[in-house]
Design a protein around this motif. Structure first.
Motif, mmCIF file in Angstrom:
data_model
loop_
_atom_site.group_PDB
_atom_site.id
_atom_site.type_symbol
_atom_site.label_atom_id
_atom_site.label_comp_id
_atom_site.label_asym_id
_atom_site.label_seq_id
_atom_site.Cartn_x
_atom_site.Cartn_y
_atom_site.Cartn_z
ATOM 1 N N GLU A 10 0.850 -1.181 0.000
ATOM 2 C CA GLU A 10 0.000 0.000 0.000
ATOM 3 C C GLU A 10 0.896 1.246 0.000
ATOM 4 O O GLU A 10 2.049 1.210 0.377
ATOM 5 C CB GLU A 10 -0.885 -0.023 1.250
ATOM 6 C CG GLU A 10 -1.488 -1.370 1.507
ATOM 7 C CD GLU A 10 -2.994 -1.347 1.359
ATOM 8 O OE1 GLU A 10 -3.535 -0.254 1.245
ATOM 9 O OE2 GLU A 10 -3.579 -2.430 1.349
ATOM 10 N N SER A 11 0.332 2.333 -0.447
ATOM 11 C CA SER A 11 1.107 3.574 -0.480
ATOM 12 C C SER A 11 1.494 3.994 0.925
ATOM 13 O O SER A 11 0.830 3.675 1.893
ATOM 14 C CB SER A 11 0.264 4.681 -1.141
ATOM 15 O OG SER A 11 -0.927 4.865 -0.433
ATOM 16 N N LYS A 76 -9.931 0.481 -2.054
ATOM 17 C CA LYS A 76 -9.433 1.074 -3.293
ATOM 18 C C LYS A 76 -8.663 2.355 -3.019
ATOM 19 O O LYS A 76 -7.628 2.636 -3.623
ATOM 20 C CB LYS A 76 -10.623 1.361 -4.213
ATOM 21 C CG LYS A 76 -10.262 1.666 -5.661
ATOM 22 C CD LYS A 76 -11.538 1.755 -6.502
ATOM 23 C CE LYS A 76 -11.228 1.962 -7.964
ATOM 24 N NZ LYS A 76 -12.473 2.014 -8.788
ATOM 25 N N TYR A 77 -9.200 3.147 -2.054
ATOM 26 C CA TYR A 77 -8.557 4.413 -1.659
ATOM 27 C C TYR A 77 -8.378 4.408 -0.144
ATOM 28 O O TYR A 77 -9.193 5.004 0.584
ATOM 29 C CB TYR A 77 -9.423 5.604 -2.070
ATOM 30 C CG TYR A 77 -9.899 5.567 -3.497
ATOM 31 C CD1 TYR A 77 -9.029 5.802 -4.558
ATOM 32 C CD2 TYR A 77 -11.238 5.282 -3.793
ATOM 33 C CE1 TYR A 77 -9.470 5.765 -5.864
ATOM 34 C CE2 TYR A 77 -11.694 5.242 -5.095
ATOM 35 C CZ TYR A 77 -10.809 5.476 -6.129
ATOM 36 O OH TYR A 77 -11.257 5.438 -7.427
ATOM 37 N N LYS A 89 -13.871 12.251 -5.689
ATOM 38 C CA LYS A 89 -13.249 11.485 -6.769
ATOM 39 C C LYS A 89 -14.267 11.094 -7.835
ATOM 40 O O LYS A 89 -13.959 11.059 -9.031
ATOM 41 C CB LYS A 89 -12.568 10.236 -6.213
ATOM 42 C CG LYS A 89 -11.235 10.493 -5.509
ATOM 43 C CD LYS A 89 -10.603 9.202 -5.059
ATOM 44 C CE LYS A 89 -9.200 9.439 -4.489
ATOM 45 N NZ LYS A 89 -8.230 9.872 -5.516
ATOM 46 N N ASP A 398 -12.295 4.105 -12.642
ATOM 47 C CA ASP A 398 -11.002 4.530 -12.102
ATOM 48 C C ASP A 398 -10.237 3.302 -11.610
ATOM 49 O O ASP A 398 -10.586 2.704 -10.601
ATOM 50 C CB ASP A 398 -11.218 5.520 -10.957
ATOM 51 C CG ASP A 398 -9.902 6.062 -10.404
ATOM 52 O OD1 ASP A 398 -8.917 6.107 -11.178
ATOM 53 O OD2 ASP A 398 -9.860 6.411 -9.213
ATOM 54 N N LYS A 399 -9.219 2.926 -12.328
ATOM 55 C CA LYS A 399 -8.450 1.723 -11.999
ATOM 56 C C LYS A 399 -7.258 2.085 -11.100
ATOM 57 O O LYS A 399 -6.632 3.129 -11.278
ATOM 58 C CB LYS A 399 -7.936 1.037 -13.269
ATOM 59 C CG LYS A 399 -9.036 0.699 -14.276
ATOM 60 C CD LYS A 399 -10.077 -0.254 -13.687
ATOM 61 C CE LYS A 399 -11.162 -0.590 -14.719
ATOM 62 N NZ LYS A 399 -12.213 -1.465 -14.161
ATOM 63 N N VAL A 400 -6.979 1.222 -10.119
ATOM 64 C CA VAL A 400 -5.823 1.410 -9.246
ATOM 65 C C VAL A 400 -4.896 0.205 -9.392
ATOM 66 O O VAL A 400 -5.303 -0.863 -9.865
ATOM 67 C CB VAL A 400 -6.259 1.575 -7.774
ATOM 68 C CG1 VAL A 400 -7.055 2.854 -7.601
ATOM 69 C CG2 VAL A 400 -7.075 0.381 -7.299
ATOM 70 N N GLU A 401 -3.630 0.384 -8.976
ATOM 71 C CA GLU A 401 -2.636 -0.664 -9.192
ATOM 72 C C GLU A 401 -2.796 -1.838 -8.239
ATOM 73 O O GLU A 401 -2.520 -2.981 -8.588
ATOM 74 C CB GLU A 401 -1.229 -0.066 -9.065
ATOM 75 C CG GLU A 401 -0.897 0.953 -10.158
ATOM 76 C CD GLU A 401 0.517 1.472 -10.028
ATOM 77 O OE1 GLU A 401 1.218 1.051 -9.076
ATOM 78 O OE2 GLU A 401 0.921 2.301 -10.863
ATOM 79 N N HIS A 402 -3.225 -1.582 -6.994
ATOM 80 C CA HIS A 402 -3.316 -2.668 -6.023
ATOM 81 C C HIS A 402 -4.688 -3.342 -6.084
ATOM 82 O O HIS A 402 -5.674 -2.770 -6.563
ATOM 83 C CB HIS A 402 -3.048 -2.137 -4.607
ATOM 84 C CG HIS A 402 -4.067 -1.150 -4.122
ATOM 85 N ND1 HIS A 402 -3.961 0.198 -4.363
ATOM 86 C CD2 HIS A 402 -5.211 -1.318 -3.418
ATOM 87 C CE1 HIS A 402 -4.983 0.826 -3.827
ATOM 88 N NE2 HIS A 402 -5.773 -0.073 -3.247
ATOM 89 N N HIS A 404 -8.189 -4.940 -4.622
ATOM 90 C CA HIS A 404 -9.131 -4.409 -3.629
ATOM 91 C C HIS A 404 -10.429 -5.197 -3.658
ATOM 92 O O HIS A 404 -10.709 -5.972 -4.586
ATOM 93 C CB HIS A 404 -9.415 -2.925 -3.900
ATOM 94 C CG HIS A 404 -9.992 -2.651 -5.262
ATOM 95 N ND1 HIS A 404 -11.337 -2.773 -5.552
ATOM 96 C CD2 HIS A 404 -9.396 -2.274 -6.432
ATOM 97 C CE1 HIS A 404 -11.556 -2.473 -6.815
ATOM 98 N NE2 HIS A 404 -10.392 -2.173 -7.379
#
Length: 476
Positions: A10-11, A76-77, A89, A398-402, A404
């Motif tokens: 995670e970030s 996701k966020y 968002k 909205d796509k994220v890298e990790h 979820h």
């Protein structure tokens, strides 16, 4: 619904990740338990009669499908901004983002105001004051809110360890009610037929009575959404959040249904909803186990539970107001902090004054202030939940890298429609709830106008600029 495993780290976050599964579960359960079931079981029973457990069960179902949307968004966020971040968002409309954030803040104030009235009633019961005057109840409620403000001003935040203790104390009172209630039921000392009896007002159909009671009962289920603000302090949120949030919701739903069944089986509905008698759960214990001094024990457990709810909600409200002021959406004076304590004292004073106004107005405008304030809280949050259920679908692009959690599209649609329906007047809500909610939101709009005009003259967007920087629970 599926929960995918986390494949990437995670970030980074400036907050320390200290919450594992057990502590997160206790946080969620402790956040949901409290004022709702201690204060409103009698009011729910007044709407539908002995089948008071039905609205709690329906409220749980609506909360459950909404929780799925929150789970997709928080995994996701994983940032500590909650609904305001998700709505920003999804839609990018600054005014909508502000209204969502301000609505959440208002729900915190109305929830704390509900707790103050419940605190006053339980104190009168614990001190064996028969038929306390309305003036006394209002005075105690206002004094209680001053005490909450003083603690808030000092910057006392609930640590994870304290939350565990508070949760166990709150839970002990509810478990005592359940065990005594079902012991009496098994022993034949209860009227089991009342549990399935619908008794509604003559001017309401059974459907409207149930939906109106569900709107009120939903107040007891709120709190799970607060946990998304702990995402940055949770270990591997994408992995553990889904299982833990749903487990916490299920535990509290079972407790609430069992408490409401025990209540209506042991105590006549008219007594449960009578504000001149002891609080509902005190009556339940007294009826099921007369030898136990319930009037000397349970009111103080109840007071502890609602006091914790009030403190958490007022801390959230003042910090969210502070965050909006720092974002330049509300007057900057609301972002001022005490030099020594580093607490947002102007926002604390402002939210306390608003709670005073609510308590006094509702106390004189209605015979059942707790019901109006609790219903207003659920009204505000259901409106936010409806928007969040739509936002989760909009953000699918909205796509994220990790990896979820992903909810069913149908669940989000059902959640949006159910929440929206429970917000409307056709659900059987008391009209006074709309007056209170509308007044609070109008106050927010009026506060934002000067800053909107100023930012526009400077060529700055109306804000919030970055909702992820709004700290609902964190002390600045």
């Amino acid at each position: 619904m599926t929960a995918e495993t986390v494949s990437t780290e995670e970030s980074d976050t400036p907050l320390k990740r200290v919450l594992g599964p057990k502590l997160l579960l206790l946080f969620i359960v402790g956040d949901i338990l409290g004022t709702g079931i201690y204060a409103l079981v009698g009011d729910v029973a007044a709407e539908v009669g002995g089948a008071a457990w039905v609205p709690f069960l329906i409220a749980f179902a609506v909360a459950f499908v909404t929780a799925f949307s929150y789970l997709e968004l928080v995994t996701k966020y994983p940032q500590a901004a909650g609904a305001a971040l998700y709505v920003h968002k999804a839609f990018g409309i600054h005014f909508l983002t502000f209204m969502v954030a301000f609505t959440v803040m208002c729900s915190g104030i109305t929830s704390a105001s509900t707790a103050s009235r419940a605190f006053a009633s339980n104190l009168a019961s614990g001190l064996n004051i028969d038929e306390p005057s309305s003036g006394m109840i209002i005075g105690v409620a206002l004094g209680f809110m001053l005490l909450v403000a003083a603690i808030n001003m000092r910057g006392v935040a609930e640590s994870v360890g304290a939350n565990v203790v508070l949760t166990l104390i709150e839970l002990s009172g509810l478990l005592m009610v359940i065990l005594i209630g079902f012991y009496a039921i098994v022993g034949g000392n209860a009227d089991w037929s009342q549990v399935i009896a619908f008794d509604t007002a003559e001017d309401k159909s059974t459907f409207l009575a149930v939906t109106g009671a569900t709107s009120l009962a939903f107040f007891a289920m709120v709190g799970f959404e607060d946990s998304v603000n702990m995402a940055e302090e949770c270990k591997e949120p994408s992995r553990i959040f889904p299982k833990i949030m749903l487990t916490g919701l299920s535990i509290t739903a079972i407790i609430y249904v069992l408490v409401s069944i025990a209540a209506v089986a042991l105590v006549p509905v008219g007594d449960l909803s009578n504000p001149d008698l002891d609080p509902p759960l005190v009556q339940v214990v007294a009826a099921g186990a007369p030898q136990i001094p319930a009037d000397a024990i349970l009111p103080f457990i109840s007071m502890f539970a609602v006091a914790n709810s009030a403190l958490i909600n007022m801390m959230m409200a003042s910090r969210l107001l502070y965050g909006l002021a720092r974002q330049g959406v509300l007057p900057p004076v609301l972002a001022k902090v005490l030099p020594g304590r580093k607490t947002p004292y102007v926002s604390i004073i402002f939210t306390t004054v608003v709670s005073f106004g609510l308590i006094i107005y509702v106390s004189f405008a209605s015979d059942n202030a707790v019901s109006i304030l609790g219903g207003t809280t659920s009204l505000l949050l259901l409106a936010v939940f409806a928007v969040v259920n739509v936002a989760v679908l909009v953000l699918r692009k909205d796509k994220v890298e990790h990896s979820h959690f992903t909810t069913w599209t149908g669940a989000a649609l059902v959640g949006a429609l159910a929440c929206a329906f429970l917000v409307t007047p056709v659900s059987g809500r008391d009209p006074q709830q709309y007056l209170v909610a509308g007044g609070l939101l109008l106050l927010g709009v009026l506060l934002s106008i000067p800053m909107y005009l100023y930012r526009r003259s400077k060529g700055i967007g109306p804000g919030p600029d970055d909702p992820s920087e709004i700290p609902p629970h964190m002390i600045p």
